[in-house]
Design a protein around this motif. Structure first.
Motif, PDB file in Angstrom:
ATOM      1  N   SER A   1       0.946  -1.174   0.026  1.00 27.50           N
ATOM      2  CA  SER A   1      -0.015   0.110   0.077  1.00 27.50           C
ATOM      3  C   SER A   1       0.809   1.176   0.020  1.00 27.50           C
ATOM      4  N   VAL A   2       2.093   1.065   0.165  1.00 28.40           N
ATOM      5  CA  VAL A   2       3.172   2.225   0.134  1.00 28.40           C
ATOM      6  C   VAL A   2       4.361   2.142  -0.855  1.00 28.40           C
ATOM      7  N   LEU A   3       4.107   1.092  -1.644  1.00 30.33           N
ATOM      8  CA  LEU A   3       5.241   0.850  -2.756  1.00 30.33           C
ATOM      9  C   LEU A   3       4.713   0.373  -3.988  1.00 30.33           C
ATOM     10  N   ASP A   4       4.774   1.061  -5.003  1.00 29.42           N
ATOM     11  CA  ASP A   4       4.465   0.779  -6.438  1.00 29.42           C
ATOM     12  C   ASP A   4       5.638   0.768  -7.477  1.00 29.42           C
ATOM     13  N   PHE A   5       5.744  -0.221  -8.458  1.00 32.37           N
ATOM     14  CA  PHE A   5       6.627  -0.200  -9.418  1.00 32.37           C
ATOM     15  C   PHE A   5       6.081   0.045 -10.525  1.00 32.37           C
ATOM     16  N   LYS A   6       6.752   0.886 -11.349  1.00 35.07           N
ATOM     17  CA  LYS A   6       6.056   1.402 -12.708  1.00 35.07           C
ATOM     18  C   LYS A   6       7.180   1.161 -13.554  1.00 35.07           C
ATOM     19  N   GLU A   7       6.605   0.818 -14.669  1.00 31.86           N
ATOM     20  CA  GLU A   7       7.406   0.977 -16.159  1.00 31.86           C
ATOM     21  C   GLU A   7       6.844   2.175 -16.800  1.00 31.86           C
ATOM     22  N   ALA A   8       7.793   3.107 -17.096  1.00 33.02           N
ATOM     23  CA  ALA A   8       7.350   4.222 -17.744  1.00 33.02           C
ATOM     24  C   ALA A   8       6.791   3.868 -19.102  1.00 33.02           C
ATOM     25  N   LYS A   9       5.709   4.550 -19.492  1.00 30.00           N
ATOM     26  CA  LYS A   9       4.952   4.351 -20.698  1.00 30.00           C
ATOM     27  C   LYS A   9       5.662   5.038 -21.776  1.00 30.00           C
ATOM     28  N   PRO A  10       5.618   4.383 -22.857  1.00 27.95           N
ATOM     29  CA  PRO A  10       6.533   4.837 -24.162  1.00 27.95           C
ATOM     30  C   PRO A  10       6.434   6.458 -24.544  1.00 27.95           C
ATOM     31  N   ASN A  11       4.997   6.806 -24.659  1.00 27.73           N
ATOM     32  CA  ASN A  11       4.812   8.191 -24.898  1.00 27.73           C
ATOM     33  C   ASN A  11       4.841   9.092 -23.432  1.00 27.73           C
ATOM     34  N   VAL A  12       5.613  10.054 -23.603  1.00 24.85           N
ATOM     35  CA  VAL A  12       5.929  10.666 -22.504  1.00 24.85           C
ATOM     36  C   VAL A  12       4.595  11.444 -21.519  1.00 24.85           C
TER      37      VAL A  12
ATOM     38  N   ALA B   1      -1.751   7.019   2.921  1.00 22.59           N
ATOM     39  CA  ALA B   1      -0.499   7.031   3.769  1.00 22.59           C
ATOM     40  C   ALA B   1       0.753   7.676   3.241  1.00 22.59           C
ATOM     41  N   GLY B   2       0.693   7.926   2.084  1.00 25.84           N
ATOM     42  CA  GLY B   2       1.914   8.254   1.129  1.00 25.84           C
ATOM     43  C   GLY B   2       2.653   6.969   0.680  1.00 25.84           C
ATOM     44  N   GLY B   3       3.700   7.209  -0.052  1.00 27.76           N
ATOM     45  CA  GLY B   3       4.413   6.151  -0.581  1.00 27.76           C
ATOM     46  C   GLY B   3       5.487   6.373  -1.394  1.00 27.76           C
ATOM     47  N   THR B   4       5.835   5.098  -2.016  1.00 28.69           N
ATOM     48  CA  THR B   4       7.133   5.199  -2.920  1.00 28.69           C
ATOM     49  C   THR B   4       6.688   4.837  -4.157  1.00 28.69           C
ATOM     50  N   ILE B   5       7.102   5.621  -5.472  1.00 32.06           N
ATOM     51  CA  ILE B   5       6.765   4.978  -6.610  1.00 32.06           C
ATOM     52  C   ILE B   5       8.378   4.692  -7.294  1.00 32.06           C
ATOM     53  N   VAL B   6       8.500   3.517  -7.757  1.00 31.53           N
ATOM     54  CA  VAL B   6       9.731   3.134  -8.398  1.00 31.53           C
ATOM     55  C   VAL B   6       9.779   3.093  -9.674  1.00 31.53           C
ATOM     56  N   VAL B   7      10.246   4.049 -10.700  1.00 34.36           N
ATOM     57  CA  VAL B   7       9.929   3.995 -12.223  1.00 34.36           C
ATOM     58  C   VAL B   7      10.968   3.504 -12.751  1.00 34.36           C
TER      59      VAL B   7
ATOM     60  N   CYS C   1      14.640   4.085 -16.877  1.00 39.05           N
ATOM     61  CA  CYS C   1      13.573   5.201 -17.459  1.00 39.05           C
ATOM     62  C   CYS C   1      14.524   6.338 -17.921  1.00 39.05           C
ATOM     63  N   SER C   2      14.056   6.998 -18.746  1.00 40.04           N
ATOM     64  CA  SER C   2      14.626   8.228 -19.313  1.00 40.04           C
ATOM     65  C   SER C   2      13.964   9.578 -19.050  1.00 40.04           C
ATOM     66  N   LEU C   3      12.854   9.691 -18.279  1.00 37.48           N
ATOM     67  CA  LEU C   3      12.349  10.850 -17.959  1.00 37.48           C
ATOM     68  C   LEU C   3      12.953  11.586 -16.985  1.00 37.48           C
ATOM     69  N   ASP C   4      12.906  12.888 -17.146  1.00 40.47           N
ATOM     70  CA  ASP C   4      13.758  13.709 -16.315  1.00 40.47           C
ATOM     71  C   ASP C   4      12.759  13.973 -14.974  1.00 40.47           C
ATOM     72  N   SER C   5      13.585  13.838 -13.909  1.00 37.29           N
ATOM     73  CA  SER C   5      12.751  13.796 -12.753  1.00 37.29           C
ATOM     74  C   SER C   5      12.291  15.218 -12.310  1.00 37.29           C
ATOM     75  N   ASP C   6      13.173  15.954 -12.703  1.00 37.15           N
ATOM     76  CA  ASP C   6      12.576  17.612 -12.315  1.00 37.15           C
ATOM     77  C   ASP C   6      11.467  17.799 -13.184  1.00 37.15           C
ATOM     78  N   LEU C   7      11.197  17.503 -14.449  1.00 40.83           N
ATOM     79  CA  LEU C   7      10.133  17.885 -15.332  1.00 40.83           C
ATOM     80  C   LEU C   7       9.041  16.818 -14.904  1.00 40.83           C
ATOM     81  N   LEU C   8       9.026  15.764 -14.658  1.00 38.85           N
ATOM     82  CA  LEU C   8       8.149  14.759 -13.842  1.00 38.85           C
ATOM     83  C   LEU C   8       7.472  15.359 -12.815  1.00 38.85           C
TER      84      LEU C   8
END
Length: 92
Positions: free
Chosen positions: A24-35, A53-59, A74-81
Motif C-alpha cells: 500500500s506504500v510501494l508501487d513499481f511502474k514501467e514508464a509508458k513509451p509516450n511521455v 498514507a503516502g508512499g514510494t513510486i519506483v519508475v 527510465c529516461s524521464l527527467d525527474s525535475d520535469l516529471l
C-alpha cells in the motif's frame, strides 16, 4: 534509499516479480513509451499515495517477470516529471 526498498529491489533481481513486492506504500511502474502518457500514469499513482498514507513510486521496473529483465530503466527527467505531476493534479 531506505533499507526495506533495497531488500525489495534485491528480491526482484533474485527473481521475484515486482508486483509481488508492491504494498500500500510501494508501487513499481514501467514508464509508458509516450511521455505524456507516462506523466499522466505517474500523476495518477502519486495522487493515490497522496490520498492515503503516502508512499514510494519506483519508475523503470516492470511488474513481471522478476530478475534482471524486470529492470527496464527510465529516461524521464525527474525535475520535469515533478513539475508535470504538480500541474496535472489539483491541488498541485
Amino acid at each position: 534509499m531506505p533499507p526495506a526498498l533495497i531488500q525489495d529491489l534485491q528480491a526482484i533481481l533474485a527473481g521475484t516479480a515486482a508486483r509481488k513486492r508492491e504494498t500500500s506504500v510501494l508501487d513499481f511502474k514501467e514508464a509508458k513509451p509516450n511521455v505524456k502518457d507516462a506523466w499522466t500514469d505517474l500523476a495518477e499513482a502519486a495522487v493515490c499515495f497522496a490520498n492515503s498514507a503516502g508512499g514510494t513510486i519506483v519508475v523503470g521496473v516492470a511488474d513481471t517477470p522478476g530478475g534482471k529483465q524486470a529492470f527496464k530503466g527510465c529516461s524521464l527527467d525527474s525535475d520535469l516529471l515533478r513539475q508535470k505531476i504538480y500541474h496535472l493534479t489539483t491541488p498541485g
